[in-house]
Design an enzyme around this catalytic site. Structure first.
Site, PDB file in Angstrom:
ATOM      1  N   ASN A   1      28.976 -81.308 -25.823  1.00 43.62           N
ATOM      2  CA  ASN A   1      29.650 -82.574 -26.156  1.00 43.62           C
ATOM      3  C   ASN A   1      29.469 -83.625 -25.065  1.00 43.62           C
ATOM      4  OD1 ASN A   1      31.357 -80.920 -24.551  1.00 43.62           O
ATOM      5  ND2 ASN A   1      33.179 -82.067 -25.201  1.00 43.62           N
TER       6      ASN A   1
ATOM      7  N   ASP B   1      36.743 -72.632 -20.753  1.00 40.60           N
ATOM      8  CA  ASP B   1      36.908 -73.996 -21.262  1.00 40.60           C
ATOM      9  C   ASP B   1      37.251 -74.938 -20.120  1.00 40.60           C
ATOM     10  OD1 ASP B   1      36.901 -76.095 -23.063  1.00 40.60           O
ATOM     11  OD2 ASP B   1      38.922 -75.728 -23.812  1.00 40.60           O
TER      12      ASP B   1
ATOM     13  N   HIS C   1      38.555 -70.629 -27.689  1.00 38.62           N
ATOM     14  CA  HIS C   1      39.822 -70.907 -26.999  1.00 38.62           C
ATOM     15  C   HIS C   1      41.051 -70.739 -27.907  1.00 38.62           C
ATOM     16  CE1 HIS C   1      39.008 -74.724 -28.922  1.00 38.62           C
ATOM     17  NE2 HIS C   1      38.198 -75.157 -27.970  1.00 38.62           N
TER      18      HIS C   1
ATOM     19  N   HIS D   1      37.669 -83.747 -15.726  1.00 41.77           N
ATOM     20  CA  HIS D   1      37.821 -85.182 -15.946  1.00 41.77           C
ATOM     21  C   HIS D   1      38.272 -85.813 -14.638  1.00 41.77           C
ATOM     22  CE1 HIS D   1      37.487 -85.238 -20.358  1.00 41.77           C
ATOM     23  NE2 HIS D   1      38.238 -84.155 -20.379  1.00 41.77           N
TER      24      HIS D   1
ATOM     25  N   LEU E   1      30.048 -78.513 -18.361  1.00 42.18           N
ATOM     26  CA  LEU E   1      29.417 -78.846 -17.080  1.00 42.18           C
ATOM     27  C   LEU E   1      29.203 -80.344 -16.892  1.00 42.18           C
ATOM     28  CD1 LEU E   1      26.729 -76.034 -16.606  1.00 42.18           C
ATOM     29  CD2 LEU E   1      28.803 -76.420 -15.245  1.00 42.18           C
ATOM     30  N   ARG E   2      29.403 -81.138 -17.948  1.00 40.41           N
ATOM     31  CA  ARG E   2      29.172 -82.577 -17.887  1.00 40.41           C
ATOM     32  C   ARG E   2      27.706 -82.871 -17.544  1.00 40.41           C
ATOM     33  NH1 ARG E   2      33.436 -82.443 -20.872  1.00 40.41           N
ATOM     34  NH2 ARG E   2      35.461 -82.599 -19.831  1.00 40.41           N
TER      35      ARG E   2
ATOM     36  N   LEU F   1      43.184 -79.560 -25.019  1.00 40.13           N
ATOM     37  CA  LEU F   1      43.082 -79.316 -26.459  1.00 40.13           C
ATOM     38  C   LEU F   1      42.267 -78.060 -26.693  1.00 40.13           C
ATOM     39  CD1 LEU F   1      42.470 -82.925 -27.855  1.00 40.13           C
ATOM     40  CD2 LEU F   1      44.500 -81.496 -28.188  1.00 40.13           C
TER      41      LEU F   1
ATOM     42  N   HIS G   1      32.426 -70.177 -22.404  1.00 42.00           N
ATOM     43  CA  HIS G   1      32.815 -71.509 -22.891  1.00 42.00           C
ATOM     44  C   HIS G   1      33.033 -72.404 -21.676  1.00 42.00           C
ATOM     45  CE1 HIS G   1      34.911 -74.147 -26.022  1.00 42.00           C
ATOM     46  NE2 HIS G   1      34.953 -74.832 -24.887  1.00 42.00           N
TER      47      HIS G   1
ATOM     48  N   HIS H   1      35.587 -74.936 -32.730  1.00 41.20           N
ATOM     49  CA  HIS H   1      36.842 -75.529 -32.261  1.00 41.20           C
ATOM     50  C   HIS H   1      37.744 -75.593 -33.487  1.00 41.20           C
ATOM     51  CE1 HIS H   1      39.250 -78.375 -29.631  1.00 41.20           C
ATOM     52  NE2 HIS H   1      39.868 -78.421 -30.806  1.00 41.20           N
TER      53      HIS H   1
END
EC number: 3.5.2.3
Length: 345
Positions: free
Chosen positions: A42, A248, A175, A252, A17-18, A220, A14, A137
Site C-alpha cells: 500500500n 503489522d 491481523h 507514521h 516498510l514504506r 486499524l 505482515h 484486511h
C-alpha cells in the site's frame, strides 16, 4: 542468572516498510530480527503489478544494511482491475508471495482497493490455480457499521461467501482482532490461516483512552475489548499452526499521528520479536513461541524454515522516546517505557 531463550530466526508475515527515506529509517529494525517479511503493497501509488513489485524490491535491497540476509517477500495490491494475466506474471516471477485485499477505504492508502469482490473473480481464480495466498484486511467499510464490529460483519458478509466460492483459495486473515475471527479461523479448512500482531495481544481498547487520547495506540483494525485480547492470546499460544506472527508494524511520522485527523498504525519493528516474547512469557507458553514465530508462517507459505537462530534474554530495556524518521520523528510502541525481553547481539 539471566533467563534466555534461543529460537529459530522468526519471520514477519505482515510488515509495512514504506519507501524512500522512511524505508531506509525502518528497514534495519526488521532486518536485525527477522529472516523474511511479507511486505505490504500500500504505497502511493500502490504496488499493483509484478513490474512494480520488482522495482519496489530493488529499492528495499538498495536500502538493506550491509551484511544482512533479510529477504523481502513481495505482494501485489488487488484492485477491481487486476487481471488473471497479472497473477500469471506474479507466479512466474518467483518474488511475489501473496496478493493483498484491501476493501476500498479500510486503512492507510487503501483508496485504490476493491469495491466489490465480484469484480475480482478472474484474478481470484488464477490465484486459486497457482496457490498464491490472498491476504485479507477483513473489515467492512460501511459508515453505518460500528468500527468495533467491522471485522465480525466482514466474516459474515464477505469471508464466508468468498471461501464457499473459491474453496481451493489459500487465504490469510490478516491481523485478527476478535474472538469471532480466532474461532472462525480455527474452524475453517486448512487453506485458511491468520496473522496476529503483538499490539493486539498486549493491549485492549482502553489503551487508546488511558488518561486522554493516545494517538500512538490508534491502529486499524482498532484495538478491541479485553475478552477479544484474551482470545487472541489463547489462539497464538495454542500451538495451532493456523496462527502465526505478523507485526503489522506501520510507521507514521509523529506529526501525522499527533494530528486532528491522525493516521492509523503502530510502529513495533524496533521490538518485533521481543514484544511477542513478553506475551508468551506472561502466558506461561515460552515453549510455543518458536512454532508461532518461526515455523507456522513458512509452513503455510510453503517456504523452508530458517536455519539460523536468535537468542533473547529477560533483561529490561528502555525504548527511546522517538526515533529519526525521514526528517521527522517516529514514536515506537512503549516509547519512554520498558520492554522486559531483549534481543542479544
Amino acid at each position: 542468572m539471566t533467563t534466555t531463550i534461543t529460537i529459530t530466526r522468526p519471520d514477519d508475515w505482515h510488515l509495512h516498510l514504506r519507501d524512500g527515506a522512511a524505508l531506509s529509517a525502518v528497514l534495519p529494525d526488521s532486518a536485525r530480527r527477522f529472516g523474511r517479511a511479507i511486505v505490504m503493497p500500500n504505497l502511493r501509488p500502490p504496488v499493483t503489478t509484478t513490474a512494480l513489485a520488482y522495482a519496489y524490491r530493488e529499492r528495499i535491497m538498495q536500502a538493506m544494511p550491509a551484511g544482512s540476509g533479510f529477504e523481502p517477500l513481495m505482494t501485489l495490491y488487488l484492485t477491481d482491475n487486476t487481471s488473471a494475466e497479472e497473477i500469471d506474471r506474479a507466479k512466474a516471477s518467483g518474488i511475489v508471495h501473496g496478493v493483498k485485499l484491501y476493501p476500498a477505504g479500510a486503512t492507510t492508502n487503501s483508496d485504490s482497493g476493491v469495491t466489490n469482490i465480484g469484480h475480482c473473480v478472474k484474478a481470484l481464480e488464477a490465484m486459486e490455480k497457482h496457490g498464491i495466498p490472498l491476504l485479507v484486511h477483513a473489515e467492512v467499510t460501511d459508515v453505518d457499521v460500528d468500527v468495533f464490529d467491522r471485522e465480525r460483519v466482514f466474516i459474515e458478509r464477505n469471508m464466508v461467501p468468498l471461501l464457499e466460492r473459491f474453496q481451493g483459495l489459500r487465504v490469510v486473515f490478516e491481523h485478527i482482532t476478535t474472538k469471532d475471527a480466532a474461532n472462525f479461523v480455527a474452524g475453517a479448512p486448512e487453506n485458511v490461516a491468520a496473522t496476529i500482531t503483538a499490539h493486539h495481544l498486549l493491549m485492549n481498547r482502553n489503551a487508546m483512552f488511558n488518561g486522554g487520547i493516545r494517538p500512538h495506540h490508534y491502529c486499524l483494525p482498532v484495538l478491541k475489548r479485553e475478552e477479544h485480547r484474551l482470545a487472541l492470546v489463547a489462539a497464538a499460544t495454542s500451538g495451532n499452526p493456523k496462527f502465526f506472527l505478523g507485526t503489522d508494524s506501520a510507521p507514521h511520522a509523529k506529526s501525522a499521528k499527533e494530528a486532528a485527523c491522525g493516521c492509523a498504525g503502530m510502529y513495533t519493528a524496533h521490538a518485533g520479536i521481543e514484544l511477542y516474547t513478553e506475551v508468551f512469557d506472561a502466558a506461561g507458553s515460552l515453549d510455543r513461541l518458536e512454532a508461532f514465530a518461526s515455523f507456522h508462517g513458512p509452513d503455510f507459505y510453503r517456504l523452508p524454515r530458517n536455519t539460523d537462530k536468535i537468542t533473547l534474554e529477560k533483561t529490561a530495556w528502555e525504548v527511546p522516546a522517538s526515533l529519526p524518521f525521514a526528517g521527522d520523528e517516529l514514536v515506537p510502541l512503549r516509547a519512554g517505557s520498558h520492554i522486559s525481553w531483549r534481543l542479544k547481539d
